[in-house]
Scaffold this motif. Structure first.
Motif, PDB file in Angstrom:
ATOM      1  N   LEU A   1       0.825  -1.198   0.000  1.00  0.00           N
ATOM      2  CA  LEU A   1       0.000   0.000   0.000  1.00  0.00           C
ATOM      3  C   LEU A   1       0.868   1.261   0.000  1.00  0.00           C
ATOM      4  N   GLN A   2       0.565   2.169  -0.929  1.00  0.00           N
ATOM      5  CA  GLN A   2       1.217   3.480  -0.973  1.00  0.00           C
ATOM      6  C   GLN A   2       0.290   4.586  -0.501  1.00  0.00           C
ATOM      7  N   THR A   3      -0.990   4.392  -0.710  1.00  0.00           N
ATOM      8  CA  THR A   3      -2.008   5.313  -0.209  1.00  0.00           C
ATOM      9  C   THR A   3      -3.097   4.498   0.452  1.00  0.00           C
ATOM     10  N   LEU A   4      -3.869   5.162   1.289  1.00  0.00           N
ATOM     11  CA  LEU A   4      -4.890   4.423   2.020  1.00  0.00           C
ATOM     12  C   LEU A   4      -5.988   5.368   2.462  1.00  0.00           C
ATOM     13  N   SER A   5      -7.212   4.915   2.288  1.00  0.00           N
ATOM     14  CA  SER A   5      -8.350   5.623   2.855  1.00  0.00           C
ATOM     15  C   SER A   5      -8.787   4.844   4.082  1.00  0.00           C
ATOM     16  N   LEU A   6      -8.391   5.328   5.255  1.00  0.00           N
ATOM     17  CA  LEU A   6      -8.624   4.585   6.490  1.00  0.00           C
ATOM     18  C   LEU A   6     -10.100   4.519   6.848  1.00  0.00           C
ATOM     19  N   VAL A   7     -10.436   3.480   7.597  1.00  0.00           N
ATOM     20  CA  VAL A   7     -11.806   3.287   8.040  1.00  0.00           C
ATOM     21  C   VAL A   7     -11.940   3.858   9.445  1.00  0.00           C
ATOM     22  N   PRO A   8     -12.762   4.913   9.618  1.00  0.00           N
ATOM     23  CA  PRO A   8     -12.852   5.554  10.933  1.00  0.00           C
ATOM     24  C   PRO A   8     -13.297   4.619  12.051  1.00  0.00           C
ATOM     25  N   GLY A   9     -14.119   3.623  11.770  1.00  0.00           N
ATOM     26  CA  GLY A   9     -14.686   2.793  12.822  1.00  0.00           C
ATOM     27  C   GLY A   9     -13.789   1.690  13.316  1.00  0.00           C
ATOM     28  N   VAL A  10     -12.644   1.446  12.672  1.00  0.00           N
ATOM     29  CA  VAL A  10     -11.772   0.348  13.071  1.00  0.00           C
ATOM     30  C   VAL A  10     -10.943   0.774  14.280  1.00  0.00           C
ATOM     31  N   SER A  11     -11.070   0.055  15.395  1.00  0.00           N
ATOM     32  CA  SER A  11     -10.348   0.443  16.608  1.00  0.00           C
ATOM     33  C   SER A  11      -8.922  -0.071  16.620  1.00  0.00           C
ATOM     34  N   THR A  12      -8.655  -1.184  15.931  1.00  0.00           N
ATOM     35  CA  THR A  12      -7.312  -1.748  15.883  1.00  0.00           C
ATOM     36  C   THR A  12      -6.938  -1.986  14.435  1.00  0.00           C
ATOM     37  N   ILE A  13      -5.837  -1.376  13.994  1.00  0.00           N
ATOM     38  CA  ILE A  13      -5.444  -1.504  12.596  1.00  0.00           C
ATOM     39  C   ILE A  13      -3.936  -1.719  12.509  1.00  0.00           C
ATOM     40  N   PHE A  14      -3.561  -2.740  11.722  1.00  0.00           N
ATOM     41  CA  PHE A  14      -2.158  -3.058  11.479  1.00  0.00           C
ATOM     42  C   PHE A  14      -1.824  -2.677  10.043  1.00  0.00           C
ATOM     43  N   LEU A  15      -0.861  -1.766   9.893  1.00  0.00           N
ATOM     44  CA  LEU A  15      -0.475  -1.287   8.568  1.00  0.00           C
ATOM     45  C   LEU A  15       1.035  -1.367   8.359  1.00  0.00           C
ATOM     46  N   GLY A  16       1.725  -2.118   9.173  1.00  0.00           N
ATOM     47  CA  GLY A  16       3.173  -2.196   9.064  1.00  0.00           C
ATOM     48  C   GLY A  16       3.616  -2.906   7.800  1.00  0.00           C
ATOM     49  N   GLY A  17       4.846  -2.584   7.367  1.00  0.00           N
ATOM     50  CA  GLY A  17       5.422  -3.274   6.218  1.00  0.00           C
ATOM     51  C   GLY A  17       4.807  -2.905   4.896  1.00  0.00           C
ATOM     52  N   ASN A  18       4.280  -1.692   4.783  1.00  0.00           N
ATOM     53  CA  ASN A  18       3.764  -1.213   3.509  1.00  0.00           C
ATOM     54  C   ASN A  18       4.689  -0.118   2.963  1.00  0.00           C
ATOM     55  N   LYS A  19       4.168   0.711   2.056  1.00  0.00           N
ATOM     56  CA  LYS A  19       4.977   1.764   1.436  1.00  0.00           C
ATOM     57  C   LYS A  19       4.342   3.129   1.639  1.00  0.00           C
ATOM     58  N   LEU A  20       3.667   3.307   2.755  1.00  0.00           N
ATOM     59  CA  LEU A  20       2.952   4.552   3.019  1.00  0.00           C
ATOM     60  C   LEU A  20       3.934   5.686   3.298  1.00  0.00           C
ATOM     61  N   MET A  21       3.740   6.811   2.619  1.00  0.00           N
ATOM     62  CA  MET A  21       4.560   8.009   2.823  1.00  0.00           C
ATOM     63  C   MET A  21       3.779   9.118   3.518  1.00  0.00           C
ATOM     64  N   THR A  22       2.472   9.133   3.317  1.00  0.00           N
ATOM     65  CA  THR A  22       1.588  10.093   3.976  1.00  0.00           C
ATOM     66  C   THR A  22       0.333   9.377   4.426  1.00  0.00           C
ATOM     67  N   LEU A  23      -0.386  10.011   5.328  1.00  0.00           N
ATOM     68  CA  LEU A  23      -1.644   9.465   5.819  1.00  0.00           C
ATOM     69  C   LEU A  23      -2.776  10.413   5.470  1.00  0.00           C
ATOM     70  N   PRO A  24      -3.950   9.864   5.111  1.00  0.00           N
ATOM     71  CA  PRO A  24      -5.087  10.734   4.813  1.00  0.00           C
ATOM     72  C   PRO A  24      -5.566  11.443   6.073  1.00  0.00           C
ATOM     73  N   ARG A  25      -5.896  12.715   5.938  1.00  0.00           N
ATOM     74  CA  ARG A  25      -6.340  13.504   7.101  1.00  0.00           C
ATOM     75  C   ARG A  25      -7.838  13.312   7.307  1.00  0.00           C
ATOM     76  N   THR A  26      -8.189  12.067   7.676  1.00  0.00           N
ATOM     77  CA  THR A  26      -9.580  11.748   7.981  1.00  0.00           C
ATOM     78  C   THR A  26      -9.699  11.491   9.470  1.00  0.00           C
ATOM     79  N   SER A  27     -10.897  11.646   9.964  1.00  0.00           N
ATOM     80  CA  SER A  27     -11.115  11.413  11.395  1.00  0.00           C
ATOM     81  C   SER A  27     -10.969   9.939  11.702  1.00  0.00           C
ATOM     82  N   LEU A  28     -10.241   9.644  12.767  1.00  0.00           N
ATOM     83  CA  LEU A  28      -9.987   8.269  13.165  1.00  0.00           C
ATOM     84  C   LEU A  28     -10.474   8.043  14.586  1.00  0.00           C
TER      85      LEU A  28
END
Length: 857
Positions: free
Chosen positions: A395-422
Motif C-alpha cells: 500500500l502506498q495510499t490508504l483511505s482509512l476506516v474511521p470505525g476500526v479500533s485496531t489496525i495493522f499497517l506495518g510493512g507497507n509503502k505509506l509516505m503520507t496518511l489521509p487527514r480523515t477522522s480516526l
C-alpha cells in the motif's frame, strides 16, 4: 522492554532444574530421575506426587515395580532407551494417578489389564509406542471411568473398531489418532462412541486417499456423535473427496472442522484441479459448524456463495493458499462470521464488493498478500469490524476506516496518511516510509488512541512545530529505528511529547540521538519504561529522565561516565555495551553496581571498559577503585575546608555585627580584661617640666557638660582611678590676676592644650584667644601640642568662619566628639593617648605632623 523481561525469566528457568529439583534426586514431593541410567523404578517416599523416569533403561513394569504411592499424580515413563514390557495391573499401587505418560517408548508387550486399578486416571499418553488396532479392539482401556484424554498418535493403528467398553468411558473428551494408517472410516466403527461429545484427531492418516471409498455404501461414521472438533487435515483431500465426505457426515454435529494442508484449488498458473465451489461444503449445512480451517492449500479463486450453507460459521481460516480472486458474493450467507483469515495469499487489489455479506465480522486478517490498492468503500459495510490487519502488503495510499479500533499497517509503502477522522485505539505503522513529523503530530491527535507503533520509518523532517494537542489516552508509543536526531537538531519539534500525561511506555531506540532536547519528557509524568537503546548519547543529565521512571534501557550508547544518582530510583536498568572510561570519575558507578538492588540486565562481560587501553574489555565488576581513595579524601578535605571557611566567615561577620552594634560594651570588656591580665599599671612619676598634663580650654557655658563627660573620667582630683592632672579656668586660674596672663601660663605650663570647640567656644573671645596662644606655642616649638575636639553638630563651614580656627582645620586634623554614647569610652581612650604622646621637635622645613586619630561620627 518486554523482551528483556522474557529473557530474564528464561535465564532464571534455565538456571534451575525442573521445578527446582536437581536431576536424579527426590525432595519428598517431586522425584526427578531423567537420564539416570536406571533399569528399574527407584525407591521414592510415599509422599511423592510427581515421578519423572524418562530417558532411562527400564525394561519391565509390573505391580511390584512401584511401592504404594497413594499421593502420586503424575508418572512419566516415556522415551525409554530399551523396549518396554508392561505387565498386568502394573500401576495398581498408584491409586491417585491422574496423568500417565508412556510416549516415545517402544512397547513390546502390553497386558490387556495393564491399566486396571487406575480409577482417577484422566490423561493417558501412548503416542509413538508402536501400538496396533488391538489396543482399541481388546478393551485395554476398560474401567478408566475418569479418562478424559487419550493420545494414540504416531502408532500403527489401521482401523477404528472400538471395544464396547468405550461406551462406559463417560468422561472421555479427546482421542488423537494423528499419523496412524487409518485409510477408511465407515458405518458402525464408532458405535461405542455414540452419545459422547469429544474432539477427534484423524490428521495425516491418508484417510480416503490411497483407497477409494464406496461413498454410497460408507454411511455416516459419526452418527449420534457430537464432535467438538474434527481434525482431518493432511490427508491430501481434493475438492471431490471433501465434497463426498461432507455429504457422508451430513447431519452430524461438528463445532470445529480442520481441513488444513489439503490439495484443493488450481494454484497459481494451473487449472487441472478445481477450486471448491458452492456444492463442496453443502453437506455441512446441518452440522452447526462454527470453525472451519482451510489453510495451507492451493485455492486460487473464492467462488460465488462458496460458504452459503455454513450459516453458523464464526471463524474461517483461508491462510496460506493461493487466493488471487474473490468473486462477488463469495462470502454470501456468512452472517455470523466474526473472524476471517486471508493472510499469506496472492491478493493484489480489494474491491468494494469483496466482503459483501460479512455483516458481523470483527477481525479481518489480510497480512502477507500483495495488496497495492483498496477501493474507498471496501470495508464500509463491515459495521462491526474492529480489527483490520494489512501488514506486509504494497500500500502506498490508504483511505482509512474511521470505525476500526485496531489496525495493522506495518510493512507497507505509506509516505503520507489521509487527514480523515480516526477512532482507532491501536495503530501499527511500522516499516513504512513516513518521513515528516507532521504525520506523528496528526496521529497523536486521535482522541482515543492508546497504542501507536511507528518503528522502522523515516521520521526525520520537521519544517515547523505544529501545536501539540493533549492526548489523555495514549499509553504506549514506539518510535524506534527512525531518525529523530535530524529533526531535533534543527531546534524544532521538541514539544512532540507535550500533553501525553498518561504515556507509560516510550521507545526511542536506534534514532541516532546524541542529545535529548531540554524538557522533552517534562509532561510524561506517568512514564514507567523508556528505551533509548542503540543511540549516540554520551551523557545523561538529572533533568533528562522523568521522575517516575522505573525501567530504563540505555544500552549500546556512548556513555562515558554515567552518574549513578540518575538510576537509584529505577527498578530495572540496562547500561550494557557503552564506552565506559574506567578512571576515578567512574568509581561511584562501579561501587553502585556492586551494591545496588536495582535489576541490571545483561551479563557482567557486557559492561566493560573502553579506555584506558590497559583496561579495555575488562568488566566493570572487576575494576578496583582503591586508587581513587586519595581523590575521595581530597574531595572530603575540600568540603571540610569549605565548611571551615564558611563557618569562620560567618562567625567573623557575626562578630563584626556584634562589635558594631555593642562596641561600647565590647570596649569596656576589653579594658576590664586588660586590667585583670596586666594589672592596673599607673603612670610612673617621672621628672616632667610641665605642671599640668593638659589644659582644657572650653566655654564656661559648657562647664557642666565638661565635668560629666571629661573631668570625671580623666582628672585625678575627681577620682583616684583617673591618671591626669588637668588645668581648666574655673578651678586653676589665679583670681585677680590678669586673665591673659592666666591663659598664657596655662598654655605654657601644660604638656598639651585641649580645645573643646563648641558653639559657645566660637562665641567666647577668651576661648579664641587661648586657641591663638596654643597655636603660637605649636609654631614656636614646632610641636603638636594643640588638640582640637569639635563638640556638637558644627559643620566645616562654621569652623572656617573664624580666622584662627580656619588655619588649623585647613592644615591639621582634629577630633570630633562621638554622637553615639557607646563610643565615648573609646574616644576618651584615644584622647588619653594623644595627651600622653610625646612629640619630637622637627625642623621647620619638614612641616608639622600630628598622628591621625580620625573622626568619630
Amino acid at each position: 522492554m518486554g523482551d528483556h523481561l522474557d529473557l530474564l525469566l528464561g535465564v532464571v528457568l534455565m538456571a534451575s532444574p525442573v521445578w527446582g529439583v536437581s536431576p536424579c534426586s527426590c525432595d519428598g514431593r517431586m522425584a526427578v530421575y531423567l537420564s539416570c541410567n536406571l533399569t528399574q523404578v527407584p525407591p521414592v517416599p510415599n509422599t511423592t506426587e510427581r515421578l519423572l523416569l524418562s530417558f532411562n533403561y527400564i525394561r519391565t513394569v509390573t505391580t511390584s515395580s512401584f511401592p504404594f504411592l497413594e499421593q502420586l499424580k503424575l508418572l512419566e515413563l516415556g522415551a525409554q532407551h530399551t523396549p518396554l514390557t508392561i505387565g498386568k495391573e502394573a500401576f495398581r499401587n498408584l491409586p491417585d494417578l491422574r496423568i500417565l505418560d508412556l510416549g516415545r517408548s517402544q512397547i513390546d508387550f502390553l497386558h490387556p489389564d495393564a491399566f486396571q486399578g487406575l480409577p482417577r486416571l484422566s490423561e493417558l499418553r501412548l503416542f509413538s509406542c508402536g501400538l496396533s488396532d488391538v489396543v482399541l479392539k481388546d478393551g485395554y482401556f476398560r474401567n478408566l471411568k475418569s479418562l478424559t484424554r487419550l493420545d494414540l498418535s504416531i502408532n500403527q493403528i489401521r482401523s477404528l473398531y472400538f471395544h464396547p467398553s468405550f461406551q462406559e468411558l463417560n468422561s472421555l473428551k479427546s482421542i488423537d489418532f494423528f499419523l496412524n494408517q487409518i485409510h477408511t472410516l465407515c458405518g458402525s466403527e464408532l458405535r461405542p462412541l455414540r452419545g459422547k461429545t469429544l474432539a477427534l484427531g484423524l490428521a495425516a492418516n491418508g484417510l480416503y486417499g490411497t483407497t477409494a471409498a464406496d461413498w454410497g455404501r460408507c454411511t455416516n461414521p459419526f452418527r449420534d456423535v457430537v464432535l467438538d472438533s474434527l481434525d482431518v487435515s493432511e490427508n491430501g483431500w481434493t475438492v471431490d473427496t471433501t465434497g463426498n465426505f461432507s455429504k457422508a457426515i451430513s447431519g452430524s454435529r461438528i463445532s470445529s472442522l480442520s481441513l488444513s494442508h489439503h490439495v484443493m484449488g488450481s494454484g497459481f498458473g494451473f487449472h487441472n484441479i478445481r477450486d471448491p465451489d458452492q456444492s463442496t461444503f453443502a453437506g455441512l449445512a446441518r452440522s452447526s459448524l462454527t470453525r472451519l480451517d482451510l489453510s495451507h492449500g492451493f485455492i486460487f479463486s473464492l467462488n460465488p456463495r462458496l460458504f452459503e450453507t455454513l450459516k453458523d460459521l464464526k471463524f474461517l481460516n483461508l491462510a496460506h493458499n493461493k487466493i488471487n480472486k474473490i468473486a462477488d458474493e463469495a462470502f454470501y450467507g456468512l452472517d455470523n462470521l466474526q473472524v476471517l483469515n486471508l493472510s499469506y495469499n496472492l491478493l493484489g487489489e480489494l474491491y468494494n464488493s469483496n466482503f459483501y455479506g460479512l455483516t458481523n465480522v470483527a477481525y479481518v486478517d489480510l497480512q502477507k498478500n500483495h495488496i497495492g490498492i483498496i477501493q474507498d468503500q471496501t470495508f464500509t459495510l463491515l459495521k462491526k469490524l474492529n480489527t483490520l490487519d494489512l501488514r506486509d502488503n504494497a500500500l502506498q495510499t490508504l483511505s482509512l476506516v474511521p470505525g476500526v479500533s485496531t489496525i495493522f499497517l506495518g510493512g507497507n509503502k505509506l509516505m503520507t496518511l489521509p487527514r480523515t477522522s480516526l477512532e482507532s485505539s491501536f495503530i501499527q505503522l511500522s516499516a513504512n516510509r513516513l518521513e515528516n513529523m507532521d504525520e506523528l503530530y496528526f496521529l497523536l491527535q486521535i482522541p482515543h488512541l492508546q497504542i501507536l507503533i511507528l518503528n522502522q520509518n523515516r521520521l526525520s523532517s520537521c519544517t515547523r512545530s505544529p501545536t501539540p494537542s493533549k492526548n489523555l489516552s495514549l499509553e504506549k508509543l514506539l518510535l524506534g529505528e527512525n531518525m529523530l536526531q535530524l529533526a531535533w537538531e534543527t531546534g524544532l519539534c521538541w514539544d512532540v511529547f507535550k500533553g501525553l500525561f498518561h504515556l507509560r511506555i516510550l521507545h526511542l531506540n536506534n534514532n541516532y540521538l546524541n542529545f535529548l532536547p531540554p524538557g522533552v519528557f517534562s509532561d510524561l509524568t506517568a512514564l514507567r519504561g523508556l528505551n533509548l537503546n542503540s543511540n549516540r548519547l554520551t551523557v545523561l543529565y538529572s533533568d533528562d529522565l522523568p521522575a517516575n521512571l522505573e525501567i530504563l534501557d540505555v544500552s549500546r550508547n556512548q556513555l562515558l561516565v554515567p552518574d549513578p544518582d540518575l538510576f537509584v530510583s529505577l527498578s530495572a536498568l540496562d547500561i550494557t555495551h557503552n564506552k565506559f572510561i574506567c578512571q576515578c570519575e567512574l568509581s561511584p558507578l562501579i561501587r553502585w553496581l556492586n551494591e545496588t538492588s536495582v535489576t541490571i540486565f545483561g551479563s557482567p562481560e557486557d559492561m566493560s571498559c573502553s579506555y584506558p587501553d590497559s583496561l579495555s574489555g575488562v568488566s566493570l565488576y572487576s575494576v578496583s577503585t582503591e586508587g581513587c581513595d586519595e581523590e575521595e579524601v581530597l574531595k572530603s578535605l575540600q568540603f571540610s575546608l569549605f565548611i571551615f571557611f564558611t563557618v569562620t566567615l560567618t562567625l567573623f561577620l557575626v562578630a563584626v555585627l556584634v562589635v558594631t552594634k555593642f562596641r561600647g560594651f565590647c570596649f569596656t570588656c576589653y579594658k576590664t580584661a586588660q586590667r585583670l591580665v596586666f594589672g592596673d599599671h599607673r603612670r610612673e612619676a617621672q621628672p616632667d617640666p610641665y605642671k599640668y598634663d593638659a589644659y582644657l580650654c572650653f566655654s564656661s557655658k559648657d562647664l557642666e557638660w565638661v565635668q560629666s563627660a571629661l573631668l570625671k573620667h580623666l582628672d585625678i582630683q575627681y577620682s583616684d582611678q583617673n591618671g591626669f592632672n588637668l588645668c581648666f579656668e574655673d578651678r586653676d586660674f589665679v583670681p585677680g590676676e590678669n586673665h591673659l596672663a592666666n591663659i598664657q601660663d596655662a598654655v605654657w605650663s601644660s604638656r598639651k592644650v585641649v580645645c573643646l570647640v563648641s558653639r559657645h567656644f566660637l562665641r567666647d573671645g577668651w576661648c579664641l584667644e587661648a586657641f591663638s596662644y596654643a597655636q603660637g606655642r605649636c609654631l614656636s616649638h614646632l610641636s603638636a601640642a594643640l588638640i582640637v575636639v569639635v563638640v556638637g553638630s558644627l559643620s566645616q563651614y562654621q569652623l572656617m568662619k573664624h580666622q584662627c580656627v580656619r588655619g588649623f582645620v585647613q592644615k591639621r586634623q582634629y577630633l570630633r566628639w562621638p554622637e553615639d554614647p557607646q563610643d565615648v569610652g573609646w574616644f576618651l581612650h584615644k584622647l588619653s593617648q594623644q595627651i600622653l604622646k610625646k612629640e619630637r621637635a622637627k625642623k621647620k622645613d619638614d612641616g608639622v605632623q600630628l598622628q591621625t586619630v580620625g573622626t568619630v561620627s
